[in-house]
Design a protein around this motif. Structure first.
Motif, PDB file in Angstrom:
ATOM      1  N   LEU A 134       0.842  -1.191   0.000  1.00 39.47           N
ATOM      2  CA  LEU A 134       0.000   0.000   0.000  1.00 39.47           C
ATOM      3  C   LEU A 134       0.878   1.243   0.000  1.00 39.47           C
ATOM      4  CD1 LEU A 134      -2.669  -1.032   2.673  1.00 39.47           C
ATOM      5  CD2 LEU A 134      -2.832  -1.205   0.184  1.00 39.47           C
ATOM      6  N   SER A 135       0.341   2.337  -0.492  1.00 38.15           N
ATOM      7  CA  SER A 135       1.078   3.597  -0.499  1.00 38.15           C
ATOM      8  C   SER A 135       0.159   4.718  -0.030  1.00 38.15           C
ATOM      9  CB  SER A 135       1.631   3.904  -1.894  1.00 38.15           C
ATOM     10  OG  SER A 135       0.570   4.035  -2.824  1.00 38.15           O
ATOM     11  N   VAL A 136       0.763   5.724   0.548  1.00 42.56           N
ATOM     12  CA  VAL A 136       0.014   6.879   1.025  1.00 42.56           C
ATOM     13  C   VAL A 136       0.869   8.115   0.791  1.00 42.56           C
ATOM     14  CG1 VAL A 136       0.899   6.645   3.377  1.00 42.56           C
ATOM     15  CG2 VAL A 136      -1.235   7.868   2.984  1.00 42.56           C
ATOM     16  N   THR A 137       0.225   9.205   0.433  1.00 44.32           N
ATOM     17  CA  THR A 137       0.932  10.468   0.221  1.00 44.32           C
ATOM     18  C   THR A 137       0.940  11.251   1.527  1.00 44.32           C
ATOM     19  OG1 THR A 137       0.282  10.559  -2.099  1.00 44.32           O
ATOM     20  CG2 THR A 137       0.995  12.614  -1.080  1.00 44.32           C
ATOM     21  N   VAL A 138       2.109  11.680   1.939  1.00 36.61           N
ATOM     22  CA  VAL A 138       2.247  12.443   3.176  1.00 36.61           C
ATOM     23  C   VAL A 138       2.774  13.833   2.852  1.00 36.61           C
ATOM     24  CG1 VAL A 138       4.568  11.505   3.562  1.00 36.61           C
ATOM     25  CG2 VAL A 138       3.308  12.521   5.465  1.00 36.61           C
ATOM     26  N   THR A 139       2.166  14.837   3.492  1.00 38.64           N
ATOM     27  CA  THR A 139       2.600  16.221   3.349  1.00 38.64           C
ATOM     28  C   THR A 139       3.061  16.714   4.709  1.00 38.64           C
ATOM     29  OG1 THR A 139       0.942  16.572   1.627  1.00 38.64           O
ATOM     30  CG2 THR A 139       1.961  18.521   2.562  1.00 38.64           C
ATOM     31  N   LEU A 140       4.256  17.272   4.762  1.00 41.76           N
ATOM     32  CA  LEU A 140       4.845  17.723   6.017  1.00 41.76           C
ATOM     33  C   LEU A 140       4.623  19.220   6.186  1.00 41.76           C
ATOM     34  CD1 LEU A 140       6.615  16.958   8.496  1.00 41.76           C
ATOM     35  CD2 LEU A 140       8.597  17.639   7.116  1.00 41.76           C
ATOM     36  N   HIS A 141       4.095  19.619   7.329  1.00 37.00           N
ATOM     37  CA  HIS A 141       3.867  21.025   7.657  1.00 37.00           C
ATOM     38  C   HIS A 141       4.632  21.367   8.928  1.00 37.00           C
ATOM     39  CE1 HIS A 141       0.406  21.715   4.821  1.00 37.00           C
ATOM     40  NE2 HIS A 141       0.448  20.389   4.861  1.00 37.00           N
ATOM     41  N   SER A 142       4.881  22.654   9.124  1.00 37.48           N
ATOM     42  CA  SER A 142       5.645  23.073  10.299  1.00 37.48           C
ATOM     43  C   SER A 142       5.004  24.284  10.964  1.00 37.48           C
ATOM     44  CB  SER A 142       7.101  23.404   9.923  1.00 37.48           C
ATOM     45  OG  SER A 142       7.156  24.588   9.162  1.00 37.48           O
ATOM     46  N   ALA A 155       3.333  23.968   3.090  1.00 38.36           N
ATOM     47  CA  ALA A 155       3.826  22.592   3.120  1.00 38.36           C
ATOM     48  C   ALA A 155       5.308  22.550   2.776  1.00 38.36           C
ATOM     49  CB  ALA A 155       3.031  21.731   2.152  1.00 38.36           C
ATOM     50  N   LEU A 156       6.087  21.832   3.595  1.00 36.55           N
ATOM     51  CA  LEU A 156       7.531  21.742   3.373  1.00 36.55           C
ATOM     52  C   LEU A 156       7.879  20.695   2.321  1.00 36.55           C
ATOM     53  CD1 LEU A 156       8.841  21.881   7.051  1.00 36.55           C
ATOM     54  CD2 LEU A 156       8.459  23.761   5.458  1.00 36.55           C
ATOM     55  N   ASP A 175      13.755  17.018   4.627  1.00 35.36           N
ATOM     56  CA  ASP A 175      14.526  18.251   4.626  1.00 35.36           C
ATOM     57  C   ASP A 175      13.630  19.389   5.122  1.00 35.36           C
ATOM     58  OD1 ASP A 175      16.159  20.416   4.229  1.00 35.36           O
ATOM     59  OD2 ASP A 175      16.520  20.051   2.105  1.00 35.36           O
ATOM     60  N   VAL A 176      13.945  19.950   6.281  1.00 36.56           N
ATOM     61  CA  VAL A 176      13.130  21.010   6.873  1.00 36.56           C
ATOM     62  C   VAL A 176      13.961  22.273   7.090  1.00 36.56           C
ATOM     63  CG1 VAL A 176      11.541  19.399   7.968  1.00 36.56           C
ATOM     64  CG2 VAL A 176      13.595  20.104   9.201  1.00 36.56           C
ATOM     65  N   SER A 177      14.928  22.500   6.226  1.00 39.40           N
ATOM     66  CA  SER A 177      15.814  23.658   6.370  1.00 39.40           C
ATOM     67  C   SER A 177      15.055  24.975   6.316  1.00 39.40           C
ATOM     68  CB  SER A 177      16.890  23.633   5.280  1.00 39.40           C
ATOM     69  OG  SER A 177      17.648  22.440   5.335  1.00 39.40           O
ATOM     70  N   VAL A 178      13.862  24.972   5.722  1.00 40.50           N
ATOM     71  CA  VAL A 178      13.077  26.201   5.586  1.00 40.50           C
ATOM     72  C   VAL A 178      12.753  26.805   6.950  1.00 40.50           C
ATOM     73  CG1 VAL A 178      10.902  27.143   4.727  1.00 40.50           C
ATOM     74  CG2 VAL A 178      12.126  25.424   3.401  1.00 40.50           C
ATOM     75  N   VAL A 179      12.599  25.973   7.963  1.00 38.76           N
ATOM     76  CA  VAL A 179      12.204  26.497   9.275  1.00 38.76           C
ATOM     77  C   VAL A 179      13.290  27.381   9.875  1.00 38.76           C
ATOM     78  CG1 VAL A 179      10.748  24.493   9.716  1.00 38.76           C
ATOM     79  CG2 VAL A 179      13.097  24.505  10.568  1.00 38.76           C
ATOM     80  N   LEU A 192       2.359  15.647  10.126  1.00 37.10           N
ATOM     81  CA  LEU A 192       2.236  14.877   8.890  1.00 37.10           C
ATOM     82  C   LEU A 192       0.750  14.769   8.527  1.00 37.10           C
ATOM     83  CD1 LEU A 192       4.817  12.080   9.703  1.00 37.10           C
ATOM     84  CD2 LEU A 192       5.141  14.009   8.163  1.00 37.10           C
ATOM     85  N   ARG A 193       0.402  15.144   7.309  1.00 37.08           N
ATOM     86  CA  ARG A 193      -0.965  15.055   6.819  1.00 37.08           C
ATOM     87  C   ARG A 193      -0.978  14.093   5.630  1.00 37.08           C
ATOM     88  NH1 ARG A 193      -2.270  21.623   7.039  1.00 37.08           N
ATOM     89  NH2 ARG A 193      -1.689  21.861   9.253  1.00 37.08           N
ATOM     90  N   TYR A 194      -1.946  13.212   5.632  1.00 34.60           N
ATOM     91  CA  TYR A 194      -1.947  12.099   4.683  1.00 34.60           C
ATOM     92  C   TYR A 194      -3.106  12.221   3.693  1.00 34.60           C
ATOM     93  CZ  TYR A 194       0.949  10.274   8.450  1.00 34.60           C
ATOM     94  OH  TYR A 194       1.913  10.123   9.417  1.00 34.60           O
ATOM     95  N   THR A 195      -2.860  11.714   2.492  1.00 32.02           N
ATOM     96  CA  THR A 195      -3.887  11.610   1.467  1.00 32.02           C
ATOM     97  C   THR A 195      -3.905  10.170   0.977  1.00 32.02           C
ATOM     98  OG1 THR A 195      -3.422  13.885   0.785  1.00 32.02           O
ATOM     99  CG2 THR A 195      -4.746  12.542  -0.709  1.00 32.02           C
ATOM    100  N   ASP A 196      -5.079   9.546   1.024  1.00 29.93           N
ATOM    101  CA  ASP A 196      -5.151   8.152   0.584  1.00 29.93           C
ATOM    102  C   ASP A 196      -5.300   8.082  -0.934  1.00 29.93           C
ATOM    103  OD1 ASP A 196      -7.781   8.770   0.015  1.00 29.93           O
ATOM    104  OD2 ASP A 196      -8.597   7.744   1.771  1.00 29.93           O
ATOM    105  N   GLU A 197      -5.463   6.876  -1.474  1.00 29.08           N
ATOM    106  CA  GLU A 197      -5.487   6.686  -2.925  1.00 29.08           C
ATOM    107  C   GLU A 197      -6.701   7.362  -3.579  1.00 29.08           C
ATOM    108  OE1 GLU A 197      -5.232   2.521  -3.541  1.00 29.08           O
ATOM    109  OE2 GLU A 197      -3.098   2.398  -3.063  1.00 29.08           O
ATOM    110  N   SER A 198      -7.748   7.591  -2.795  1.00 27.27           N
ATOM    111  CA  SER A 198      -8.934   8.251  -3.354  1.00 27.27           C
ATOM    112  C   SER A 198      -8.825   9.768  -3.314  1.00 27.27           C
ATOM    113  CB  SER A 198     -10.188   7.807  -2.574  1.00 27.27           C
ATOM    114  OG  SER A 198     -10.129   8.273  -1.235  1.00 27.27           O
TER     115      SER A 198
END
Length: 234
Positions: A134-142, A155-156, A175-179, A192-198
């Motif tokens: 299975l796979s999931v898309t993760v978006t990292l926020h700070s 989103a980083l 890589d969170v050098s932006v912070v 971490l915010r996730y988006t499923d296949e749908s």
């Protein structure tokens, strides 16, 4: 005459044996006395330093990821760093967030941040593997907190995670050098915010807890690593 002579010879032999036994006993007493003296001396030294006991704190053990970095730096010692920075490394373990912070964030106290740091990475140990690909898309926020003011960044990074495969190091590194653009900064938080296949967005904290080791005090707890220049990509 032979019997008498043997009797005469037995006396000094017995005397020698008694003498050796006595000397051995004295040596043992001296050794015990020396050990007691050393113990008292060590105790006195600890008391002078106001130390009640000597113990190896769990927090003093190097994080496994940092151990890899130290080994990497040791292997590069022979190279010329005259034209390259990046040997200065700082690391921070996760902490409790501020009272006004929203739940579900991973926080780090970076009030002791060296001002020369230019690169930063968030290190999370992936603890669970799914039996199917299975796979999931993760978006990292700070979030950054300075003087009790919280500021969320865009989103980083967005990444596709394959849940039946773990990275070779065991860690997901972002890589969170932006912070570091926000100065001065006291606390840094990540979510971490996730988006499923749908395409549906999943925000609950339980998903992060199931994928990553978040326990503070664990050797594989979340880690924020900062570099004087570029990351080493361990």
């Amino acid at each position: 005459m032979r019997g008498v002579c043997l009797g005469v010879l037995d006396v000094p032999l017995l005397f020698v044996l008694l003498l050796l036994s006595s000397v051995s006993g004295l040596l043992q007493v001296d050794q015990r006395r020396d050990a007691d003296d050393d113990q008292e001396l060590n105790k006195a030294i600890l008391e002078m330093l106001h130390i009640n006991k000597v113990s190896a704190s769990h927090q003093n053990k190097p994080h496994p990821y940092m151990r890899r970095i130290y080994q990497r730096l040791d292997s590069l010692e022979a190279q010329d760093f005259g034209s390259s920075d990046g040997t200065l490394v700082q690391s921070f373990r996760s902490v409790d967030g501020p009272h006004q912070a929203p739940p579900g964030w991973i926080w780090f106290n970076v009030s002791g941040l060296n001002p020369s740091m230019l690169g930063a990475e968030l290190v999370l140990f992936r603890k669970t593997l799914h039996p199917r690909p299975l796979s999931v898309t993760v978006t990292l926020h700070s979030l950054t907190a300075a003087q009790e003011v919280l500021q969320e960044s865009p989103a980083l990074e967005e990444r596709l995670l394959t849940l039946d495969q773990r990275p070779s190091s065991g860690y997901d590194v972002f890589d969170v050098s932006v912070v570091l653009a926000v100065r001065p900064v006291e606390l840094v938080g990540f979510q971490l915010r996730y988006t499923d296949e749908s395409g549906s967005l999943v925000l609950h904290e339980a998903l992060t807890q199931s994928l990553y080791c978040l326990d503070r005090g664990s050797l594989s707890e979340p880690l924020l690593v900062l570099y004087q220049a570029h990351t080493l990509h361990i």
